[in-house]
Design a protein around this motif. Sequence first.
Motif, PDB file in Angstrom:
ATOM      1  N   GLY A  65      -4.574  -7.300   4.353  1.00 38.95           N
ATOM      2  CA  GLY A  65      -4.752  -7.396   2.915  1.00 38.95           C
ATOM      3  C   GLY A  65      -3.447  -7.724   2.212  1.00 38.95           C
ATOM      4  N   ASP A  66      -3.246  -7.111   1.047  1.00 39.86           N
ATOM      5  CA  ASP A  66      -2.070  -7.426   0.249  1.00 39.86           C
ATOM      6  C   ASP A  66      -1.003  -6.341   0.335  1.00 39.86           C
ATOM      7  OD1 ASP A  66      -3.434  -5.453  -1.069  1.00 39.86           O
ATOM      8  OD2 ASP A  66      -3.229  -6.341  -3.070  1.00 39.86           O
ATOM      9  N   VAL A  67      -0.962  -5.614   1.455  1.00 41.38           N
ATOM     10  CA  VAL A  67      -0.005  -4.511   1.561  1.00 41.38           C
ATOM     11  C   VAL A  67       1.410  -5.048   1.781  1.00 41.38           C
ATOM     12  CG1 VAL A  67      -1.762  -2.960   2.473  1.00 41.38           C
ATOM     13  CG2 VAL A  67      -0.282  -4.184   4.063  1.00 41.38           C
ATOM     14  N   ASP A  68       2.384  -4.239   1.410  1.00 42.89           N
ATOM     15  CA  ASP A  68       3.788  -4.620   1.595  1.00 42.89           C
ATOM     16  C   ASP A  68       4.286  -4.303   2.996  1.00 42.89           C
ATOM     17  OD1 ASP A  68       4.343  -5.374  -1.246  1.00 42.89           O
ATOM     18  OD2 ASP A  68       3.846  -3.258  -1.576  1.00 42.89           O
ATOM     19  N   PHE A  69       3.793  -3.186   3.560  1.00 48.62           N
ATOM     20  CA  PHE A  69       4.235  -2.770   4.887  1.00 48.62           C
ATOM     21  C   PHE A  69       3.046  -2.347   5.737  1.00 48.62           C
ATOM     22  CE2 PHE A  69       7.901  -1.950   2.159  1.00 48.62           C
ATOM     23  CZ  PHE A  69       8.945  -2.508   2.900  1.00 48.62           C
ATOM     24  N   VAL A  70       2.996  -2.827   6.982  1.00 52.24           N
ATOM     25  CA  VAL A  70       2.077  -2.311   7.987  1.00 52.24           C
ATOM     26  C   VAL A  70       2.909  -1.537   8.996  1.00 52.24           C
ATOM     27  CG1 VAL A  70       0.493  -2.880   9.859  1.00 52.24           C
ATOM     28  CG2 VAL A  70       0.379  -4.154   7.711  1.00 52.24           C
ATOM     29  N   SER A  84      -7.275   5.372   3.036  1.00 56.54           N
ATOM     30  CA  SER A  84      -8.383   5.565   3.971  1.00 56.54           C
ATOM     31  C   SER A  84      -8.269   4.604   5.140  1.00 56.54           C
ATOM     32  CB  SER A  84      -9.726   5.369   3.263  1.00 56.54           C
ATOM     33  OG  SER A  84      -9.928   6.381   2.297  1.00 56.54           O
ATOM     34  N   ALA A  85      -8.323   5.158   6.348  1.00 58.90           N
ATOM     35  CA  ALA A  85      -8.251   4.337   7.550  1.00 58.90           C
ATOM     36  C   ALA A  85      -9.582   3.619   7.786  1.00 58.90           C
ATOM     37  CB  ALA A  85      -7.894   5.201   8.749  1.00 58.90           C
ATOM     38  N   ARG A  86      -9.507   2.562   8.595  1.00 55.36           N
ATOM     39  CA  ARG A  86     -10.698   1.772   8.904  1.00 55.36           C
ATOM     40  C   ARG A  86     -10.795   1.541  10.412  1.00 55.36           C
ATOM     41  NH1 ARG A  86      -9.143  -1.686   3.962  1.00 55.36           N
ATOM     42  NH2 ARG A  86      -8.098  -3.114   5.389  1.00 55.36           N
ATOM     43  N   GLY A 109       5.562   6.269   5.763  1.00 55.55           N
ATOM     44  CA  GLY A 109       4.600   5.595   4.894  1.00 55.55           C
ATOM     45  C   GLY A 109       4.552   6.231   3.519  1.00 55.55           C
ATOM     46  N   ALA A 110       4.603   7.575   3.482  1.00 56.34           N
ATOM     47  CA  ALA A 110       4.587   8.281   2.192  1.00 56.34           C
ATOM     48  C   ALA A 110       5.837   7.973   1.378  1.00 56.34           C
ATOM     49  CB  ALA A 110       4.462   9.784   2.429  1.00 56.34           C
ATOM     50  N   LEU A 111       6.988   7.852   2.048  1.00 57.21           N
ATOM     51  CA  LEU A 111       8.236   7.550   1.341  1.00 57.21           C
ATOM     52  C   LEU A 111       8.229   6.133   0.778  1.00 57.21           C
ATOM     53  CD1 LEU A 111      10.816   9.229   3.750  1.00 57.21           C
ATOM     54  CD2 LEU A 111      10.167   9.988   1.455  1.00 57.21           C
ATOM     55  N   LEU A 112       7.677   5.198   1.537  1.00 55.92           N
ATOM     56  CA  LEU A 112       7.576   3.818   1.031  1.00 55.92           C
ATOM     57  C   LEU A 112       6.610   3.768  -0.148  1.00 55.92           C
ATOM     58  CD1 LEU A 112       7.507   1.918   4.452  1.00 55.92           C
ATOM     59  CD2 LEU A 112       9.389   1.964   2.794  1.00 55.92           C
ATOM     60  N   GLN A 113       5.521   4.520  -0.048  1.00 55.13           N
ATOM     61  CA  GLN A 113       4.580   4.622  -1.174  1.00 55.13           C
ATOM     62  C   GLN A 113       5.275   5.172  -2.414  1.00 55.13           C
ATOM     63  OE1 GLN A 113       1.264   7.126  -0.165  1.00 55.13           O
ATOM     64  NE2 GLN A 113      -0.170   5.420  -0.242  1.00 55.13           N
ATOM     65  N   ALA A 114       6.105   6.197  -2.193  1.00 55.42           N
ATOM     66  CA  ALA A 114       6.796   6.836  -3.319  1.00 55.42           C
ATOM     67  C   ALA A 114       7.748   5.870  -4.011  1.00 55.42           C
ATOM     68  CB  ALA A 114       7.552   8.069  -2.832  1.00 55.42           C
ATOM     69  N   ARG A 115       8.128   4.809  -3.324  1.00 60.15           N
ATOM     70  CA  ARG A 115       8.976   3.774  -3.926  1.00 60.15           C
ATOM     71  C   ARG A 115       8.148   2.660  -4.572  1.00 60.15           C
ATOM     72  NH1 ARG A 115      14.470   3.561  -2.254  1.00 60.15           N
ATOM     73  NH2 ARG A 115      15.042   5.134  -0.697  1.00 60.15           N
ATOM     74  N   GLY A 116       6.826   2.815  -4.542  1.00 63.51           N
ATOM     75  CA  GLY A 116       5.962   1.849  -5.214  1.00 63.51           C
ATOM     76  C   GLY A 116       5.358   0.789  -4.319  1.00 63.51           C
ATOM     77  N   TYR A 117       5.551   0.894  -2.993  1.00 58.52           N
ATOM     78  CA  TYR A 117       5.024  -0.110  -2.067  1.00 58.52           C
ATOM     79  C   TYR A 117       3.623   0.277  -1.588  1.00 58.52           C
ATOM     80  CZ  TYR A 117       9.867  -1.765  -1.796  1.00 58.52           C
ATOM     81  OH  TYR A 117      11.118  -2.236  -2.093  1.00 58.52           O
ATOM     82  N   LYS A 118       2.833  -0.739  -1.238  1.00 58.92           N
ATOM     83  CA  LYS A 118       1.526  -0.528  -0.619  1.00 58.92           C
ATOM     84  C   LYS A 118       1.702  -0.535   0.896  1.00 58.92           C
ATOM     85  CE  LYS A 118      -1.285  -2.710  -4.235  1.00 58.92           C
ATOM     86  NZ  LYS A 118      -2.264  -3.804  -4.505  1.00 58.92           N
ATOM     87  N   VAL A 119       1.044   0.433   1.565  1.00 57.27           N
ATOM     88  CA  VAL A 119       1.215   0.552   3.010  1.00 57.27           C
ATOM     89  C   VAL A 119      -0.133   0.622   3.719  1.00 57.27           C
ATOM     90  CG1 VAL A 119       3.437   1.751   2.759  1.00 57.27           C
ATOM     91  CG2 VAL A 119       1.320   3.090   2.940  1.00 57.27           C
ATOM     92  N   ARG A 120      -0.111   0.262   4.982  1.00 57.87           N
ATOM     93  CA  ARG A 120      -1.255   0.437   5.876  1.00 57.87           C
ATOM     94  C   ARG A 120      -0.708   0.956   7.196  1.00 57.87           C
ATOM     95  NH1 ARG A 120      -5.767  -0.092   4.585  1.00 57.87           N
ATOM     96  NH2 ARG A 120      -7.406   0.315   6.082  1.00 57.87           N
ATOM     97  N   LEU A 121      -1.358   1.962   7.793  1.00 56.89           N
ATOM     98  CA  LEU A 121      -0.850   2.587   9.002  1.00 56.89           C
ATOM     99  C   LEU A 121      -1.838   2.426  10.140  1.00 56.89           C
ATOM    100  CD1 LEU A 121       0.229   4.255   6.363  1.00 56.89           C
ATOM    101  CD2 LEU A 121       1.162   5.780   8.081  1.00 56.89           C
ATOM    102  N   ARG A 122      -1.311   2.100  11.341  1.00 57.02           N
ATOM    103  CA  ARG A 122      -2.171   1.794  12.480  1.00 57.02           C
ATOM    104  C   ARG A 122      -1.662   2.465  13.750  1.00 57.02           C
ATOM    105  NH1 ARG A 122      -3.532  -4.507  10.888  1.00 57.02           N
ATOM    106  NH2 ARG A 122      -5.365  -3.892   9.708  1.00 57.02           N
TER     107      ARG A 122
END
Length: 544
Positions: free
Chosen positions: A131-136, A82-84, A25-38
């Motif tokens: 939401g509008d994330v690129d990757f879950v 932040s997780a939900r 997730g951190a690597l995808l973020q570093a490429r400019g993508y929005k992520v959500r982790l579950r």
Amino acid sequence: MTRYIFITGGVVSSLGKGIAMAALGALLQARGYKVRLRKLDPYLNVDPGTMSPYQHGEVYVTDDGAETDLDLGHYERFTGVSARQTDNVTTGRIYQNIIEKERRGDYLGATVQVIPHVTNAIKDFVLSDAGDVDFVLCEIGGTVGDIEGLPFFEAIRQLNQELDVQQAVFVHLTLLPFIASAGEMKTKPTQHSVKELRSIGIQPHVLLCRSERAIPDGERRKIGQFCNVKHDSVIEALDSEHIYEVPLDYHRRGLDREVLRHFGIKDAPEPDLTRWNNISKALRSPDGTVDITVVGKYVALPDAYKSIIEALHHGGLANQVRVKIKWVSSELFDDSDSDLESELSGSHAILLPGGFGERGATGKIRAAQYAREKRIPCFGICYGMQMAVVEAARNMAQIEGAGTTEFGSPNAKIVGLMEEWTKGNSKEVRSESTDLGGTLRLGAYSAILKSGSKVAEIYGTDRIEERHRHRYEVNIAYKEQLEAAGLIFSGLSPDGLLPEIVEIEDHPWYIGVQYHPELKSRPFEPHPLFSSFIGAAKIQSRLV
């Protein structure tokens, strides 16, 4: 279009799926993508809130009050997202919701079954609130082949069929053991794990192979051939020197590149790994070491204090020092004849973490007294803060019979059961007969800091919001007596009824907080209290 990455594990548990997913997730973020982790947990508990720390490790609490798996802490620390409530679900919660629907008649008389009703509920969870994330990214707890995990594997298999082409990727984490007596790395456990996964209809796209040694190219090709995975998608996952170097190591070995390739994404920007490189440099070249003693109840399993461990290291990063943690069971000090000096005298600082119950309580009280009298920096968190206040009531304010109603009936109820509090625009009410699960004061609550106090200086503001998880509270009725003795109530709830922070002015660093600041600490944004605490330990160690 949101894309989905499913992380599964095989052979044995505890290989590091949570860290692997957080790093990806951190690597995808570093490429400019929005992520959500579950996290999808197959156990039957509704949540981990009532589970023993020895069974499950710490309970991680989100801002909106969910008691969740500790892996969500990894997700937040690596990505800052932040997780939900909607980011962790268990078999217990899935079945609870389904049975409630069945009792209401929502299924219109249909026979309720694992397929389609349970699998549909799991799919709904995976797809909801993205939401509008690129990757879950979704981690499936346990290992392939676990009977309780089968509905989850079936649900993600179905999702792969229902989503668009190249909208889902499966990453399988497995073990490559090295048999020293044979001098060989064995690929068969990985082959069998993938065979088990394929037998239920899931073909992994990427294999992340945990190994103690470098994997020879020939072995990688063999794994790829037998597991029907491209050679380049067999990724070596060796132990990293520090968990915050995992993103850098996985990037060097091509994990993020291979995942994006399987999604058909060819024009992804190169990752900006500046902050991870900076963290790596700081970890590798500290100015010195500080010794922190954690006097806790569950020290036999460090995962029970996972977020505290990481927050201490974050404080070390902020002060450019290495943090060495010594674990001491508070039960050792329950006996009044026990020798605190031999265990605590070399400490540059002492931390009293959270907990529940009577076992080890006296030990924490004695450790708090030792730190106060010896002028060693001391940080009490939740239960640790409550025991520090009891110690102050007994030995500073000379309040006879001071104690807590969590165990026993003391003459002076310094700490007592919370019977009501405000949450948003509603009132929460509790009693001794209330169920234990999900009934604590949970999630983010505000506190007002006393002007001129040490905590106000540390935070740099007069209002904060922190995450809570507690059923007992310091009794505000004793505020005047305790403050007259030197224990300052430097943080209160906005209505002034609930003590949130105490401190001793005439001490190098002595602070207790009712909340859990460790839950909001990040390697690239250390929590100010932990930064200040380790700074005080650094002064104590004479490194400055």
